[in-house]
Write a protein that holds these residues in place. Sequence first.
Motif, mmCIF file in Angstrom:
data_model
loop_
_atom_site.group_PDB
_atom_site.id
_atom_site.type_symbol
_atom_site.label_atom_id
_atom_site.label_comp_id
_atom_site.label_asym_id
_atom_site.label_seq_id
_atom_site.Cartn_x
_atom_site.Cartn_y
_atom_site.Cartn_z
ATOM 1 N N LYS A 176 0.103 24.238 48.186
ATOM 2 C CA LYS A 176 0.583 24.372 46.811
ATOM 3 C C LYS A 176 0.758 25.840 46.423
ATOM 4 O O LYS A 176 1.603 26.160 45.585
ATOM 5 N N TYR A 177 -0.004 26.729 47.031
ATOM 6 C CA TYR A 177 0.172 28.156 46.749
ATOM 7 C C TYR A 177 1.368 28.724 47.509
ATOM 8 O O TYR A 177 2.069 29.611 47.027
ATOM 9 N N TYR A 178 1.618 28.179 48.673
ATOM 10 C CA TYR A 178 2.753 28.624 49.479
ATOM 11 C C TYR A 178 4.064 28.255 48.790
ATOM 12 O O TYR A 178 5.025 29.036 48.802
ATOM 13 N N CYS A 179 4.112 27.070 48.148
ATOM 14 C CA CYS A 179 5.379 26.597 47.552
ATOM 15 C C CYS A 179 5.718 27.336 46.259
ATOM 16 O O CYS A 179 6.892 27.465 45.903
ATOM 17 N N GLY A 180 4.756 27.814 45.480
ATOM 18 C CA GLY A 180 5.054 28.583 44.284
ATOM 19 C C GLY A 180 5.547 27.747 43.122
ATOM 20 O O GLY A 180 5.368 26.525 43.084
ATOM 21 N N THR A 188 7.930 21.551 44.597
ATOM 22 C CA THR A 188 6.946 20.498 44.870
ATOM 23 C C THR A 188 6.560 20.546 46.332
ATOM 24 O O THR A 188 7.431 20.583 47.213
ATOM 25 N N CYS A 189 5.234 20.552 46.569
ATOM 26 C CA CYS A 189 4.737 20.515 47.942
ATOM 27 C C CYS A 189 4.748 19.068 48.415
ATOM 28 O O CYS A 189 4.174 18.179 47.780
ATOM 29 N N ILE A 190 5.397 18.797 49.544
ATOM 30 C CA ILE A 190 5.511 17.443 50.095
ATOM 31 C C ILE A 190 4.775 17.403 51.425
ATOM 32 O O ILE A 190 5.158 18.099 52.381
ATOM 33 N N ASN A 191 3.724 16.589 51.456
ATOM 34 C CA ASN A 191 2.940 16.475 52.679
ATOM 35 C C ASN A 191 3.688 15.641 53.708
ATOM 36 O O ASN A 191 4.331 14.643 53.378
ATOM 37 N N GLY A 192 3.617 16.050 54.970
ATOM 38 C CA GLY A 192 4.207 15.303 56.065
ATOM 39 C C GLY A 192 3.185 15.102 57.158
ATOM 40 O O GLY A 192 2.079 15.647 57.106
ATOM 41 N N LEU A 193 3.513 14.331 58.168
ATOM 42 C CA LEU A 193 2.599 14.066 59.259
ATOM 43 C C LEU A 193 2.374 15.353 60.044
ATOM 44 O O LEU A 193 3.258 15.835 60.745
ATOM 45 N N CYS A 245 8.326 22.362 51.171
ATOM 46 C CA CYS A 245 8.465 22.703 49.755
ATOM 47 C C CYS A 245 9.847 22.280 49.289
ATOM 48 O O CYS A 245 10.851 22.609 49.923
ATOM 49 N N GLU A 246 9.910 21.566 48.170
ATOM 50 C CA GLU A 246 11.184 21.069 47.646
ATOM 51 C C GLU A 246 11.355 21.571 46.224
ATOM 52 O O GLU A 246 10.484 21.373 45.368
ATOM 53 N N CYS A 247 12.519 22.278 45.975
ATOM 54 C CA CYS A 247 12.770 22.824 44.638
ATOM 55 C C CYS A 247 12.976 21.709 43.633
ATOM 56 O O CYS A 247 13.558 20.664 43.946
ATOM 57 N N SER A 248 12.513 21.943 42.412
ATOM 58 C CA SER A 248 12.718 20.980 41.342
ATOM 59 C C SER A 248 14.202 20.929 40.994
ATOM 60 O O SER A 248 14.972 21.850 41.310
ATOM 61 N N ALA A 249 14.618 19.842 40.300
ATOM 62 C CA ALA A 249 16.016 19.690 39.913
ATOM 63 C C ALA A 249 16.440 20.877 39.052
ATOM 64 O O ALA A 249 15.728 21.273 38.117
ATOM 65 N N GLY A 250 17.587 21.461 39.370
ATOM 66 C CA GLY A 250 18.103 22.610 38.618
ATOM 67 C C GLY A 250 17.624 23.943 39.143
ATOM 68 O O GLY A 250 17.950 24.989 38.566
ATOM 69 N N TYR A 251 16.836 23.943 40.224
ATOM 70 C CA TYR A 251 16.321 25.186 40.806
ATOM 71 C C TYR A 251 16.643 25.218 42.294
ATOM 72 O O TYR A 251 16.818 24.174 42.945
ATOM 73 N N GLY A 252 16.703 26.440 42.858
ATOM 74 C CA GLY A 252 17.009 26.632 44.267
ATOM 75 C C GLY A 252 16.547 27.995 44.721
ATOM 76 O O GLY A 252 15.724 28.650 44.086
ATOM 77 N N SER A 302 14.211 29.589 41.808
ATOM 78 C CA SER A 302 14.810 30.159 40.598
ATOM 79 C C SER A 302 15.921 29.252 40.101
ATOM 80 O O SER A 302 16.454 28.402 40.842
ATOM 81 N N ASP A 303 16.277 29.442 38.796
ATOM 82 C CA ASP A 303 17.294 28.589 38.178
ATOM 83 C C ASP A 303 18.655 28.797 38.833
ATOM 84 O O ASP A 303 19.028 29.891 39.227
#
Length: 599
Positions: free
Chosen positions: A279-283, A287-292, A297-304, A313-314
Amino acid sequence: MPRRRHSIYESLVPILFYNLTVSYGYVYEKTSNISVSSFNQYAFESKPSRSILQCGQRCSLQNHTCNAFKFDNTDNTCTLANLLYLENPVGESVSIYFDVHQLENITMICRGAQDCCHRSYLGECGEGEGDCDDDVECAGSLVCGNNNCLKYHSAGGYWDEEDDCCEPLCSPERPCSAGEGSCSTNQDCQSSLGLVCGTANCLDRSLFPEDKYPWNTLEDFSANDNCCYRPCNVEYNVCGLYSSGCLNDEDCETGLYCKKQDTGIPYCEDLNECEYDGKYYCGRKSTCINGLGSFSCECSAGYGNFTPHEGCSDIDDCLTATCINGDCENYDGGYLCACHEGFDRGADQYSCGDTDECLTLKGQRYCGDHSECLNTAGGFDCLCVAGYGNFVRDVGCSDLDECQLFTDNCTNSQCENVAGSFQCNCDAGYKQGVNQFTCVDDDECLTSVGTDFCGGNSVCTNTVGSFYCTCVRGYELHVGNVGCSDIDECALYEDNCTNSQCENVAGSFQCNCDAGYKQGVNQYTCVDDDECLTSVGTDFCGGNSVCTNTVGSFYCTCVRGYELHVDNVGCSDIDECALYGDRDACGPDAYCENGEGSI
């Protein structure tokens, strides 16, 4: 523990007493290690024999179906048996002779008693057998238990609560560590250490290297023995997700850890990095998404434009977004569509849908009365309902007089204008059809209009728009063709009654027959009545007569010897003696005597 000595053991005959050699190369050894009941169970023949030697020869000739015999020298009886085991018997024992060549293969059963497990030829004890003193007295990987024989046997005979029996080293009550065995189920192993019960693995050096497990040899285990081991071990097998049998995190694949449980076997579980450094790495704005075994890290809608530890950022969504029927307006983290007139923004803010003015007061007031509001893309129209026209904004539509516009199409009826429509008022002889605009013929003959008008003894016939009446046979219309009255056929000389008198009846007539005639096939005909066939003729003519029928009458004639009465009614006897005299009637020298109908 102190060992209890059983006196019955001291009285047992040693298993090898002496050899008895018989013919055919068979050698038998005398033993008392069998109970009377066990020997009798497998005995199959009992016959007299001269000697013990002859008894042994008899057993040897059974073609391998006899391995033991008993000779009773009190009555010289020889009993043959084919035993499946030898035992230290509980209860009364019997002395027998057993084939020495089968000693190595026969099952030796310990049924208790001190030191039974290491007695000569009985061999090591199996599970539940005893009484044992040391692990070496137990077969295979079994060990000598402590005061445990009553787990396998009921108290009594040789068994008591202080007896020790051979038992598996591993059990749920005493779970084994790695390399120990033999085990039967996972519950026999220390599950908290990730151990499970293997399959024929006690001699597997890849699991149990010699430097760590020097006792895992054929000296202590067989090739089929099962030992406790850890399936997940960094030294020989790194496990994947949900695999059971780990002890440390290094026993699991990268990104997994060994999850301990209060009960049960530890297993490899995914490590959720998002709960720790992820969660600190993603900033921010991501959103931090756990995988196997990893995370992303996946940007929220409207950000990239993701940057590690800083986040996203927006972005100007209006560069790619499409707002139909509206204008795009960007804001931090998103955008919205400012909709054109006649359109409303949807709940998602990204689309403009048509505004249905017909559902609002604006459309309803604009269209007014007697009109329908029809929504269109970005607007609406007002349509007059059927029967109305001349639309006026905020007022609505007014009634159209279809009768004046000659659009009524009323046939057999008169047009009447009504609000929003018209109706056809049907002419006499017609009635309303399927709707108010049609008139169909009214069948007066199906209603009281026709039936009451025509009256009784008539037939009502419908015509289009009217009806007429006709009388049934025997009736004629009244003056004015209203109702029917009876026709007097007798007065009109239409009766055709012969040999009868005409009588008028309602709707017809009938012929009343004259004397000597009777009714024919119907009420209009009379036929001759043969009185001679009825009592009329026979009673009139009487006895000694013949009745002869004539048309409309009849007459009587007398039989021979009789004559009619003066009134021609009935016949009476003729007195021939009085009429002719004795001589004429009977001849000379005769006397005449009258009789009925003769002399």
